[in-house]
Motif scaffolding. Structure first.
Motif, PDB file in Angstrom:
ATOM      1  N   GLY B 125      -9.752 -37.617  18.787  1.00  0.00           N
ATOM      2  CA  GLY B 125     -10.991 -36.945  18.428  1.00  0.00           C
ATOM      3  C   GLY B 125     -11.823 -37.671  17.395  1.00  0.00           C
ATOM      4  O   GLY B 125     -12.585 -38.582  17.709  1.00  0.00           O
ATOM      5  N   ALA B 126     -11.632 -37.301  16.170  1.00  0.00           N
ATOM      6  CA  ALA B 126     -12.596 -37.625  15.124  1.00  0.00           C
ATOM      7  C   ALA B 126     -12.839 -39.114  14.928  1.00  0.00           C
ATOM      8  O   ALA B 126     -13.984 -39.554  14.919  1.00  0.00           O
ATOM      9  N   VAL B 137     -19.406 -34.077  18.919  1.00  0.00           N
ATOM     10  CA  VAL B 137     -18.195 -33.296  19.088  1.00  0.00           C
ATOM     11  C   VAL B 137     -17.825 -32.493  17.863  1.00  0.00           C
ATOM     12  O   VAL B 137     -17.388 -31.353  17.959  1.00  0.00           O
ATOM     13  N   VAL B 138     -17.996 -33.112  16.708  1.00  0.00           N
ATOM     14  CA  VAL B 138     -17.508 -32.439  15.520  1.00  0.00           C
ATOM     15  C   VAL B 138     -18.522 -31.511  14.896  1.00  0.00           C
ATOM     16  O   VAL B 138     -18.218 -30.793  13.962  1.00  0.00           O
ATOM     17  N   PHE B 140     -19.709 -28.720  15.788  1.00  0.00           N
ATOM     18  CA  PHE B 140     -19.441 -27.285  15.742  1.00  0.00           C
ATOM     19  C   PHE B 140     -18.325 -26.937  14.775  1.00  0.00           C
ATOM     20  O   PHE B 140     -18.338 -25.888  14.174  1.00  0.00           O
ATOM     21  N   MET B 251     -13.144 -32.938  24.942  1.00  0.00           N
ATOM     22  CA  MET B 251     -14.262 -32.456  24.127  1.00  0.00           C
ATOM     23  C   MET B 251     -15.535 -33.256  24.358  1.00  0.00           C
ATOM     24  O   MET B 251     -16.615 -32.842  23.941  1.00  0.00           O
TER      25      MET B 251
END
Lengths: 315, 304
Positions: B125-126, B137-138, B140, B251
């Motif tokens: 992810g991040a 993506v991040v 929210f 995501m």
């Protein structure tokens, strides 16, 4: 020159092939072909690996730079003066040791839960033809399909009611019953691998009068070593890198390293000549978040390689 | 093959499977079915008061809106399905190919394996987002958590890999490389897990089979089709299903981004959950189709 030894080939080079016996020219040609093939494999792999490694290399180099190196238009990969201050700063701002402890508890604890519970459940699915097993398998696939985000709000309310928010429990407990982060996938993985194991050993044990749990722990677990390693590696990695559930369920002293990246502000970054903002402290922090995971992975993967010899014995 | 109607010993034994399944059923009820049913109810309702989570029943309105009123949803859904259909076979074949190469006794094998896993190790992810210069993506999560904790979106706007490439290679080459990279690197980066799964599968194939094939003079090519592939079919099935699900529920997937935006940025939770129900119905259909298509070709050594 070491021979390319996918275990089979090693044997072949000792046993001369039927057609090449006494034919030196042909065997020399074959040898050259093999060298070429090995070379091609190395080139290909290196090329692919580069795509994978490039971003990380970029990250690592820039995390060690001073401002003037970052601003320098002539250098991309060269560091004129090593800057370790970035790391010290990131270490302090993230409260690194506390975060690292949290990460280890979450990642290793959930890994243990997943390996134990998912292998047991998958053993039940793979070896017992009980009524409803297909239904259960379909439900397991459903738990993989539906991402945690969908269940988030009801789960949050549920956990808040029993005061679990802010502790590790919302992340750890579900893993011990085959849920949690990608729990369904781990059951699926174990099922596919366990179904591939031959029955004969279990039947022998059954005749000797062993119970199912002792069959599971004495026979299945040792035979399923590879799948256990795969699940252990994946579970650890995913928990280490997960930021969705931890951001929701953990707070203050229980936050993970990933969440702590937020304490390092982006805007202290440097404008590079290429027009990108780079905050070397942030990059240093990212390197520090991933380094322990790399170490853990290295420990796992040594066993992963050894799996080859084992699988020969199992059958 | 049904031989006897009454409980044979084997059949009685089969009921012991429930013992192993029991913890999962408990978890299913607690951590899945209850929250899922809540989300299901939510999809038929409308928010009345968000602060105390009060909702009013609204029938099928949300579902009707998704198809008849929402101009974004259906095209996004179609695009997502097309991408998945295109990419899944590529990822499966590519990762099997790489796994076979990595399973050879290469020098620096550990390092190569590590290299292919790096994107996964680096964070699905991040950090990845950070590197690719995409903060969508991040957004929210930071929206939900506020600025005090969690990941702030500002931290994760990219460090500009694209600019770096342009700098190194010049605009034309970089532009070309970019389009290729966008596709290739996306595929490569998404196949780390698949490579591990295949490596695991390759290592469980008994060496004895290869030795037998060797004695019969089989070539590498024949060994692949006659031994390696059939014996790793259970994992091919696993990887295919995983890849489909991963593509759909990643995501980055445009539909997921849209659903998240609707539910958390616009805070229309009810409509968001209706969208996700439609979406997951589609995903389930695809998974079921893949399963049925491949089932005939999958052979389990342990099956009687």
């Amino acid at each position: 020159m070491r021979r390319p030894t996918a275990t089979g080939i090693r044997l072949r080079s000792r046993l001369p092939d039927r057609e090449s016996i006494g034919n030196a020219y042909q065997s020399a040609r074959k040898h050259a072909g093999r060298i070429l093939l090995t070379g091609a494999i190395y080139v290909l792999l290196t090329e692919f690996v580069f795509v994978f490694v490039f971003p990380y290399l970029f990250l690592f180099i820039n995390s060690l730079k001073y401002d003037f190196d970052l601003r320098n238009i002539n250098t991309q990969w060269i560091i004129t003066r090593l800057n370790t201050f970035n790391y010290a700063e990131a270490f302090a701002r993230m409260n690194y040791l506390e975060g690292l402890r949290n990460n280890l508890v979450v990642a290793l604890g959930s890994m243990a839960g997943h390996v134990l519970s998912c292998s047991l459940i998958a053993y039940g699915l793979a070896r017992f033809r009980f009524p409803g097993r297909n239904l259960m398998f379909m439900a397991i696939l459903l738990t993989i399909i539906i991402p945690p985000q969908v269940l988030l709000i009801p789960l949050y309310i549920q956990y808040a009611r029993i005061n679990w928010v802010g502790t590790f429990l919302p992340i750890l407990v579900p893993t011990f019953v085959g849920f949690g982060l990608k729990g369904g996938l781990f059951i699926f993985i174990f099922r596919q691998f366990l179904k591939g194991l031959p029955h004969s050993y279990e039947e022998a044990a059954k005749i000797e009068g062993a119970g199912y749990f002792s069959i599971f722990f004495r026979i299945i677990i040792p035979m399923a070593r590879t799948s256990i390693l795969v699940v252990a590696i994946l579970s650890t990695i995913w928990h280490w890198n997960d930021y969705f559930e931890p951001t929701i369920f953990l707070n203050r002293s229980t936050t993970l390293l990933f969440q702590r990246l937020g304490t390092i502000s982006y805007w202290q970054g440097v404008m590079t000549p290429t027009g990108a903002y780079i905050n070397p402290i942030m990059l240093a922090a990212i390197v520090m978040v991933t380094i322990p995971l790399l170490l853990i992975y290295f420990i796992f993967q040594r066993h992963f390689i050894r799996g080859i010899e084992f699988s020969g014995l199992a059958n | 093959m049904r031989k006897k109607r009454f409980l044979t010993m084997e059949r009685r034994d089969n009921y012991k499977g429930y013992l192993f399944a029991a913890p999962w059923v408990a978890g299913f009820l607690l951590f899945f079915l209850y929250p899922l049913s809540q989300s299901f109810l939510l999809s038929f309702s409308q928010i009345r008061d968000i602060s105390i989570f009060q909702f009013a029943f609204q029938g099928l309105n949300n579902y009707r809106n998704a198809f008849l009123q929402d101009v974004n949803f259906v095209p996004l859904l179609m695009g997502s399905i097309r991408n998945t259909l295109l990419n899944t076979p590529i990822v499966v074949v590519f990762s099997l190919f790489i796994a076979i190469l990595l399973n050879r006794n290469l020098r620096l094998k550990g390092l190569y394996r590590m290299g292919f896993l790096l994107p996964v190790l680096l964070g699905s992810g991040a950090v990845m987002q950070n590197l690719r210069g995409n903060a969508a993506v991040v957004d929210f999560t930071s929206g939900m958590q506020g600025a005090s904790s969690g990941i702030e979106s500002a931290d994760l706007t990219g460090i500009g890999l694209t600019q770096q490439l342009t700098m190194m290679l010049g605009p034309v080459a970089a532009g070309y490389l970019q389009t290729v990279l966008n596709q290739v690197s996306a595929i490569l980066w998404m196949s780390g897990i698949q490579i591990i799964l295949f490596l695991g599968a390759l290592q469980t194939i008994p060496v004895a089979y290869y030795e037998a094939a060797l004695c019969d003079g089989a070539s590498e090519w024949e060994k692949f089709w006659k031994i390696t592939l059939p014996l790793s079919m259970p994992v091919v099935l696993l990887v295919t299903i995983y890849t489909i699900i991963d593509y759909f529920t990643h995501m980055d997937n445009s539909v997921m981004v849209y659903i998240i935006q609707v539910s958390f940025a616009d805070f229309n939770l009810a409509y968001g959950s209706a969208l996700s129900w439609i979406y997951f119905l589609f995903v389930s259909l695809f998974v079921a189709a893949a399963f049925l298509l491949m089932r005939r070709h999958v052979f389990y050594m342990g099956d009687k």
